[in-house]
Design an enzyme around this catalytic site. Sequence first.
Site, PDB file in Angstrom:
ATOM      1  N   GLU A   1       5.757   2.068  -0.533  1.00  0.00           N
ATOM      2  CA  GLU A   1       5.741   2.403  -1.969  1.00  0.00           C
ATOM      3  C   GLU A   1       6.702   3.549  -2.271  1.00  0.00           C
ATOM      4  O   GLU A   1       7.271   3.616  -3.360  1.00  0.00           O
ATOM      5  CB  GLU A   1       4.296   2.718  -2.401  1.00  0.00           C
ATOM      6  CG  GLU A   1       3.485   1.428  -2.509  1.00  0.00           C
ATOM      7  CD  GLU A   1       2.058   1.511  -2.015  1.00  0.00           C
ATOM      8  OE1 GLU A   1       1.497   2.618  -1.968  1.00  0.00           O
ATOM      9  OE2 GLU A   1       1.503   0.451  -1.657  1.00  0.00           O
TER      10      GLU A   1
ATOM     11  N   SER B   1      -3.041  -5.227   4.073  1.00  0.00           N
ATOM     12  CA  SER B   1      -4.269  -6.001   3.837  1.00  0.00           C
ATOM     13  C   SER B   1      -5.178  -6.083   5.067  1.00  0.00           C
ATOM     14  O   SER B   1      -5.764  -7.124   5.345  1.00  0.00           O
ATOM     15  CB  SER B   1      -3.933  -7.399   3.308  1.00  0.00           C
ATOM     16  OG  SER B   1      -3.274  -7.293   2.049  1.00  0.00           O
TER      17      SER B   1
ATOM     18  N   TRP C   1      -5.174   6.662   1.232  1.00  0.00           N
ATOM     19  CA  TRP C   1      -5.928   6.561  -0.030  1.00  0.00           C
ATOM     20  C   TRP C   1      -5.006   6.367  -1.234  1.00  0.00           C
ATOM     21  O   TRP C   1      -5.471   6.139  -2.338  1.00  0.00           O
ATOM     22  CB  TRP C   1      -6.802   7.798  -0.225  1.00  0.00           C
ATOM     23  CG  TRP C   1      -7.902   7.937   0.804  1.00  0.00           C
ATOM     24  CD1 TRP C   1      -8.183   7.071   1.834  1.00  0.00           C
ATOM     25  CD2 TRP C   1      -8.865   9.002   0.906  1.00  0.00           C
ATOM     26  NE1 TRP C   1      -9.260   7.534   2.556  1.00  0.00           N
ATOM     27  CE2 TRP C   1      -9.701   8.715   2.014  1.00  0.00           C
ATOM     28  CE3 TRP C   1      -9.098  10.167   0.177  1.00  0.00           C
ATOM     29  CZ2 TRP C   1     -10.748   9.556   2.391  1.00  0.00           C
ATOM     30  CZ3 TRP C   1     -10.138  11.008   0.555  1.00  0.00           C
ATOM     31  CH2 TRP C   1     -10.961  10.702   1.651  1.00  0.00           C
ATOM     32  N   LYS C   2      -3.715   6.531  -1.029  1.00  0.00           N
ATOM     33  CA  LYS C   2      -2.726   6.388  -2.120  1.00  0.00           C
ATOM     34  C   LYS C   2      -3.133   7.258  -3.330  1.00  0.00           C
ATOM     35  O   LYS C   2      -3.708   8.317  -3.135  1.00  0.00           O
ATOM     36  CB  LYS C   2      -2.573   4.908  -2.484  1.00  0.00           C
ATOM     37  CG  LYS C   2      -2.289   4.060  -1.244  1.00  0.00           C
ATOM     38  CD  LYS C   2      -1.805   2.678  -1.545  1.00  0.00           C
ATOM     39  CE  LYS C   2      -1.591   1.940  -0.227  1.00  0.00           C
ATOM     40  NZ  LYS C   2      -1.021   0.616  -0.384  1.00  0.00           N
TER      41      LYS C   2
ATOM     42  N   GLU D   1       4.587  -2.267   8.455  1.00  0.00           N
ATOM     43  CA  GLU D   1       3.875  -2.738   7.272  1.00  0.00           C
ATOM     44  C   GLU D   1       4.783  -3.685   6.492  1.00  0.00           C
ATOM     45  O   GLU D   1       5.614  -3.231   5.685  1.00  0.00           O
ATOM     46  CB  GLU D   1       3.495  -1.557   6.382  1.00  0.00           C
ATOM     47  CG  GLU D   1       2.556  -0.572   7.034  1.00  0.00           C
ATOM     48  CD  GLU D   1       1.769   0.221   5.995  1.00  0.00           C
ATOM     49  OE1 GLU D   1       0.549   0.097   5.959  1.00  0.00           O
ATOM     50  OE2 GLU D   1       2.396   0.927   5.190  1.00  0.00           O
TER      51      GLU D   1
ATOM     52  N   GLY E   1      -4.981   0.612   3.649  1.00  0.00           N
ATOM     53  CA  GLY E   1      -4.918   1.094   2.271  1.00  0.00           C
ATOM     54  C   GLY E   1      -6.238   0.833   1.563  1.00  0.00           C
ATOM     55  O   GLY E   1      -7.216   1.562   1.731  1.00  0.00           O
ATOM     56  N   GLY E   2      -6.284  -0.250   0.795  1.00  0.00           N
ATOM     57  CA  GLY E   2      -7.443  -0.568  -0.045  1.00  0.00           C
ATOM     58  C   GLY E   2      -8.789  -0.444   0.661  1.00  0.00           C
ATOM     59  O   GLY E   2      -9.727   0.166   0.125  1.00  0.00           O
TER      60      GLY E   2
ATOM     61  N   HIS F   1       6.638   5.427   3.500  1.00  0.00           N
ATOM     62  CA  HIS F   1       5.732   4.334   3.133  1.00  0.00           C
ATOM     63  C   HIS F   1       6.459   3.382   2.171  1.00  0.00           C
ATOM     64  O   HIS F   1       7.295   3.827   1.379  1.00  0.00           O
ATOM     65  CB  HIS F   1       4.474   4.897   2.468  1.00  0.00           C
ATOM     66  CG  HIS F   1       3.474   3.824   2.173  1.00  0.00           C
ATOM     67  ND1 HIS F   1       3.528   3.074   1.028  1.00  0.00           N
ATOM     68  CD2 HIS F   1       2.445   3.337   2.905  1.00  0.00           C
ATOM     69  CE1 HIS F   1       2.560   2.176   1.064  1.00  0.00           C
ATOM     70  NE2 HIS F   1       1.881   2.312   2.182  1.00  0.00           N
TER      71      HIS F   1
ATOM     72  N   GLY G   1      -1.402  -4.622  -0.052  1.00  0.00           N
ATOM     73  CA  GLY G   1      -2.152  -4.697  -1.309  1.00  0.00           C
ATOM     74  C   GLY G   1      -2.183  -6.091  -1.923  1.00  0.00           C
ATOM     75  O   GLY G   1      -2.582  -6.253  -3.070  1.00  0.00           O
TER      76      GLY G   1
END
Length: 253
Positions: free
Chosen positions: A99, A215, A10-11, A169, A236-237, A97, A175
């Site tokens: 990020e 994605s 969910w970031k 990833e 993710g999204g 991750h 994203g």
Amino acid sequence: MRKPFVAGNWKMNTNGQTSVQLAKRIAEGSAETAGHDVTVAVCPPFVYLQAVTKALSSSSIAVGAQDIYFEPDGAFTGEISPAMLKDTGCTYCLCGHSERRHVIGETDELINKKVAAAISGGLLPILCVGELLSERQASKTNEVITRQLKQGLAGLSAAKLSAVTIAYEPVWAIGTGVTATPEQAQEAHDFIRTLVGRMYNGQVAEEIRILYGGSVKPGNAAELMNCKDIDGLLVGGASLKADDFLAIIQATV
Ligand code: PGA
């Protein structure tokens, strides 16, 4: 046979109310896939872990943290220890991750300490690896994955590796709406499994689950899952929309 695994990251999204609502909707909707052998986990922000764990307590959906710190306690302002995560009811924990690596600046050495601490603390780490677009364009994908895996798993015995899931990833696919093609993803997953086999042994390589992330959507989940070495998806999204996440889970069973 490796059991499919779908994890939602969910970031830094949701709030106190929407995190619980989302968890409940996923739990209700996944009752349909309950008879199937699939591992499902959601990774909310730290501050909602407890509420989400409670909301999912009567479901089979596990909860994971998005990060962890390797020290057991002490003067580490802002950090969260393995024992604290266990306390909230967490089972899994993302480590490294993209990020965290590329926005926050985490190194392979730090990520390795986090993976080891997660396992010692009774958590199941999901070690994320993947190359930048510039690295892929320079044909360095395998080199980057090799470094991230060798350093990320340094010092871990084969027995400990049974606690680990790997997530491939590619950073350029996260994203961005650009997904790796099933061929690109399969090639990287095959490379990772072969490398794990060389680092450990064939049995460990056969058993370890390797998730694809970047994605993932309801429309591409099935074709990715059809690849021989893709054992699950890190989303993710699309994990922020219950219907999309449920459709992705459905595509893996
Ligand atoms: P995305 O994110 O599905 O939004 O691309 C994947 C991830 O960062 O784990």
